[in-house]
Design a protein around this motif. Structure first.
Motif, short mmCIF file in Angstrom:
data_model
loop_
_atom_site.label_atom_id
_atom_site.label_comp_id
_atom_site.label_asym_id
_atom_site.label_seq_id
_atom_site.Cartn_x
_atom_site.Cartn_y
_atom_site.Cartn_z
N GLU A 150 0.83 -1.21 0.00
CA GLU A 150 0.00 0.00 0.00
C GLU A 150 0.86 1.26 0.00
N LYS A 178 -2.52 -1.41 -6.08
CA LYS A 178 -3.98 -1.58 -5.98
C LYS A 178 -4.42 -2.97 -6.43
N LYS A 179 -3.66 -3.56 -7.35
CA LYS A 179 -3.98 -4.88 -7.88
C LYS A 179 -2.67 -5.64 -8.08
N TYR A 196 -6.31 -7.84 -1.74
CA TYR A 196 -6.13 -7.28 -3.08
C TYR A 196 -6.96 -7.98 -4.14
#
Length: 190
Positions: free
Chosen positions: A23, A28-29, A53
């Motif tokens: 993070e 984000k993915k 995630y």
């Protein structure tokens, strides 16, 4: 190109540390998650990461284990509606401008779970990296016999934490890395 891969996630109590770090760098993915083999020091924190995630593809070896940690990982993968892609030597994947190829495991029957480790060679531009999981000399010797797969790399993440069970002279000669990385836990008695 905003594509990401995670190889292993430490012990069970390290899952949140991995998430906090990812993070902090804006992840984000995760497009590829590779759980090299079922030992807890490699997959322990993976269930937390997968729960947290959006995950593209989960790559694992064709190995089983009866530990609660391994069962928890399998349950989490299933709960998220993900499928496991079994590692297949020679299979290539794209990761933005980078690509990687599966180098190991070649066999489906080993005495040591370490030799089931998914090993990959990642290439990005002119740089190449081999991540060997906990592959021991048995797996290294099989990688040396992989026709058409080039083992030469700039960076080698040594197998089995740099222990005497890995990093044979023949394997090191074939990889010929400029940099070798040994991953070990802080205060590890070994």
């Amino acid at each position: 190109e905003n594509k990401h891969m995670l190889i292993d996630a430490g012990e069970r109590n390290k899952g949140n540390d991995v998430i906090d770090y990812l993070e902090s760098i804006g992840i984000k993915k995760i497009d590829f998650v590779i759980a090299t083999h079922p030992h807890s020091d490699h997959i322990g924190g993976m269930a937390d990461v997968i729960r947290h995630y959006k995950i593209g593809k989960v790559i694992m070896p064709n190995a089983t284990h009866t530990s609660k940690t391994y069962e928890n990982l399998l349950d989490t993968i299933s709960d998220k509606g993900l499928k496991i892609t079994k590692a297949k030597v020679g299979q290539e994947y794209s990761l933005g401008d980078a690509s990687f190829v599966i180098l190991a495991p070649k066999s489906s029957d080993y005495d040591s779970l370490n030799n089931y480790s998914v090993a990959i060679k990642l290439t990005y531009g002119k740089n190449s990296f081999i991540f060997a999981g906990d592959a021991e000399t048995v797996s290294e010797n099989e990688m040396l016999q992989n026709d058409g797969l080039d083992l030469d790399a700039d960076v080698l993440k040594l197998g089995h934490h740099g222990s005497s069970t890995s990093s044979s002279d023949k394997f090191l000669d074939a990889v010929s890395p400029d940099i070798a990385v040994i991953s070990v836990g802080e205060g590890n008695q070994y």
